[in-house]
Write a protein that holds these residues in place. Structure first.
Motif, PDB file in Angstrom:
ATOM      1  N   LEU A  81       0.815  -1.218   0.000  1.00  0.00           N
ATOM      2  CA  LEU A  81       0.000   0.000   0.000  1.00  0.00           C
ATOM      3  C   LEU A  81       0.855   1.278   0.000  1.00  0.00           C
ATOM      4  CD1 LEU A  81      -3.035  -0.917   2.279  1.00  0.00           C
ATOM      5  CD2 LEU A  81      -3.144  -0.023  -0.052  1.00  0.00           C
ATOM      6  N   PRO A  82       1.829   1.409   0.891  1.00  0.00           N
ATOM      7  CA  PRO A  82       2.636   2.631   0.829  1.00  0.00           C
ATOM      8  C   PRO A  82       3.820   2.574  -0.142  1.00  0.00           C
ATOM      9  CG  PRO A  82       3.197   1.398   2.802  1.00  0.00           C
ATOM     10  CD  PRO A  82       2.088   0.655   2.130  1.00  0.00           C
ATOM     11  N   PHE A  83       4.272   1.368  -0.524  1.00  0.00           N
ATOM     12  CA  PHE A  83       5.510   1.264  -1.292  1.00  0.00           C
ATOM     13  C   PHE A  83       5.311   0.802  -2.738  1.00  0.00           C
ATOM     14  CE2 PHE A  83       7.140   1.064   3.058  1.00  0.00           C
ATOM     15  CZ  PHE A  83       8.207   1.943   2.982  1.00  0.00           C
ATOM     16  N   SER A  84       4.080   0.744  -3.211  1.00  0.00           N
ATOM     17  CA  SER A  84       3.855   0.254  -4.578  1.00  0.00           C
ATOM     18  C   SER A  84       4.509   1.146  -5.630  1.00  0.00           C
ATOM     19  CB  SER A  84       2.350   0.150  -4.862  1.00  0.00           C
ATOM     20  OG  SER A  84       1.713   1.412  -4.701  1.00  0.00           O
ATOM     21  N   SER A  85       4.714   2.421  -5.312  1.00  0.00           N
ATOM     22  CA  SER A  85       5.322   3.335  -6.284  1.00  0.00           C
ATOM     23  C   SER A  85       6.785   3.031  -6.545  1.00  0.00           C
ATOM     24  CB  SER A  85       5.181   4.780  -5.806  1.00  0.00           C
ATOM     25  OG  SER A  85       3.832   5.176  -5.777  1.00  0.00           O
ATOM     26  N   ILE A 112       8.174   9.723  -3.580  1.00  0.00           N
ATOM     27  CA  ILE A 112       7.982   8.562  -4.452  1.00  0.00           C
ATOM     28  C   ILE A 112       6.841   7.693  -3.939  1.00  0.00           C
ATOM     29  CG2 ILE A 112       9.067   6.440  -5.290  1.00  0.00           C
ATOM     30  CD1 ILE A 112      11.752   7.991  -5.200  1.00  0.00           C
ATOM     31  N   MET A 113       6.785   7.476  -2.628  1.00  0.00           N
ATOM     32  CA  MET A 113       5.734   6.663  -2.037  1.00  0.00           C
ATOM     33  C   MET A 113       4.347   7.250  -2.288  1.00  0.00           C
ATOM     34  SD  MET A 113       7.594   5.827   1.604  1.00  0.00           S
ATOM     35  CE  MET A 113       6.049   5.362   2.410  1.00  0.00           C
ATOM     36  N   ALA A 114       4.261   8.581  -2.346  1.00  0.00           N
ATOM     37  CA  ALA A 114       2.961   9.247  -2.484  1.00  0.00           C
ATOM     38  C   ALA A 114       2.526   9.419  -3.931  1.00  0.00           C
ATOM     39  CB  ALA A 114       3.016  10.613  -1.806  1.00  0.00           C
ATOM     40  N   LYS A 115       3.276   8.854  -4.876  1.00  0.00           N
ATOM     41  CA  LYS A 115       2.956   9.063  -6.283  1.00  0.00           C
ATOM     42  C   LYS A 115       1.692   8.341  -6.738  1.00  0.00           C
ATOM     43  CE  LYS A 115       7.128  10.505  -8.682  1.00  0.00           C
ATOM     44  NZ  LYS A 115       6.410  11.598  -9.366  1.00  0.00           N
ATOM     45  N   ARG A 116       1.341   7.237  -6.090  1.00  0.00           N
ATOM     46  CA  ARG A 116       0.139   6.502  -6.500  1.00  0.00           C
ATOM     47  C   ARG A 116      -0.478   5.806  -5.310  1.00  0.00           C
ATOM     48  NH1 ARG A 116       0.956   0.867  -7.459  1.00  0.00           N
ATOM     49  NH2 ARG A 116      -0.782   0.853  -8.910  1.00  0.00           N
ATOM     50  N   LEU A 117      -1.776   5.565  -5.430  1.00  0.00           N
ATOM     51  CA  LEU A 117      -2.510   4.816  -4.413  1.00  0.00           C
ATOM     52  C   LEU A 117      -2.842   3.456  -4.993  1.00  0.00           C
ATOM     53  CD1 LEU A 117      -4.054   4.756  -1.661  1.00  0.00           C
ATOM     54  CD2 LEU A 117      -6.053   5.552  -2.918  1.00  0.00           C
ATOM     55  N   GLY A 118      -2.374   2.402  -4.348  1.00  0.00           N
ATOM     56  CA  GLY A 118      -2.617   1.052  -4.850  1.00  0.00           C
ATOM     57  C   GLY A 118      -4.016   0.567  -4.521  1.00  0.00           C
ATOM     58  N   VAL A 119      -4.960   0.798  -5.445  1.00  0.00           N
ATOM     59  CA  VAL A 119      -6.352   0.413  -5.203  1.00  0.00           C
ATOM     60  C   VAL A 119      -6.489  -1.097  -5.075  1.00  0.00           C
ATOM     61  CG1 VAL A 119      -8.682   0.409  -6.171  1.00  0.00           C
ATOM     62  CG2 VAL A 119      -7.267   2.457  -6.342  1.00  0.00           C
TER      63      VAL A 119
END
Length: 266
Positions: A81-85, A112-119
């Motif tokens: 969840l936080p590291f998918s980016s 980098i971590m905040a670049k995407r939300l892993g739905v």
């Protein structure tokens, strides 16, 4: 410490904004979560079918395997969840986009971590929690606290391996293959008791790539099966702390590699 708190606060705000954005497309959000649940559910369905043919795997019953699977999956989801980016770090380096990240007055890793939300990973988390709760053995308050700490520790173990390998992209520009291989080992072998593998494989999955410490070692503690472990019982009871230590080491590797980063000039 103040800088860490500030970075985490900003990360939380950015993720809240990303969640609000995802909620604007609710059908897509629901489909993404459902796809994650279906994918992970199909993996456990395979285990369930196998267990109906063989009453035990490595001496573990279906409920014990389900508990182990739930711990591993929940820990994996908490890591992804936080590291998918991090999966896009190679691209950031090759295209010179990391230069922009480094110019901003915020921790580069947080950006980098905040670049995407892993739905889809929300579906992984939901599936893992359901399995964990359904298969949870009778536990006292201390054991429940250990279980929660073990899940977080397992997430940090995976995050540490992923961050350490991803940091190599700052020098080599391409680490996707080796990271995919490591992630495959965690997902394929982390949901089963290590006793089903040969001695060399069991040793490697414990001491070389710490797959066993994500779920198998702490699950063995909670299920009173420490006698079959390759590590002493005191080490098994302290397994949640390994994730903290490994992540601190991985972050140190990341910081060192970042100091030697040279732009591609793209």
């Amino acid at each position: 410490m103040a800088e860490v708190v500030r970075a985490l606060r900003l990360y939380w705000r950015l993720q809240r904004a990303a969640m609000r954005g995802a909620l604007q497309y609710r059908l897509n959000l629901v489909i993404g979560i459902a796809a994650g649940v279906a994918y992970q559910g199909s993996g456990f369905a395979f285990v369930w079918v196998v267990m109906h043919t063989f009453p035990a795997v490595g001496g573990w019953s279906l409920r014990e395997i389900a508990f182990l699977y739930g711990m591993r999956l929940t820990a994996h989801a908490l890591y992804v969840l936080p590291f998918s980016s991090l999966i896009g770090l190679d691209w950031l380096v090759r295209e010179g986009e990391l230069d922009r990240v480094l110019l901003r007055p915020l921790n580069p890793l947080v950006q980098i971590m905040a670049k995407r939300l892993g739905v889809g990973q929300l579906g992984d988390l939901l599936a893992g929690l359901v399995l964990l709760v359904v298969a949870l053995p009778p536990l006292g308050p201390a054991s429940i606290l250990f279980c929660l700490a073990a899940v977080v520790g397992g997430a940090l173990v995976e995050a540490a391996v992923s961050l350490a390998l991803a940091s190599l992209a700052l020098r080599t520009w391409n680490t996707l293959g080796v990271r995919a291989f490591a992630d495959d080992l965690f997902s394929k072998f982390g949901s089963y008791p290590m006793s089903v593998f040969g001695g060399a494989a069991q040793w490697a999955l414990t001491f070389v790539l710490p797959v066993a410490f994500v779920a198998y070692v702490p699950a063995s503690v909670l299920l009173d099966r420490t006698g079959e472990l390759n590590v002493p019982a005191p080490v098994a009871y302290g397994s949640p702390l390994l994730g903290v230590a490994l992540f601190a080491l991985a972050y140190r590797i990341w910081s060192r590699q970042l100091r030697h980063y040279q732009s591609t000039g793209t």
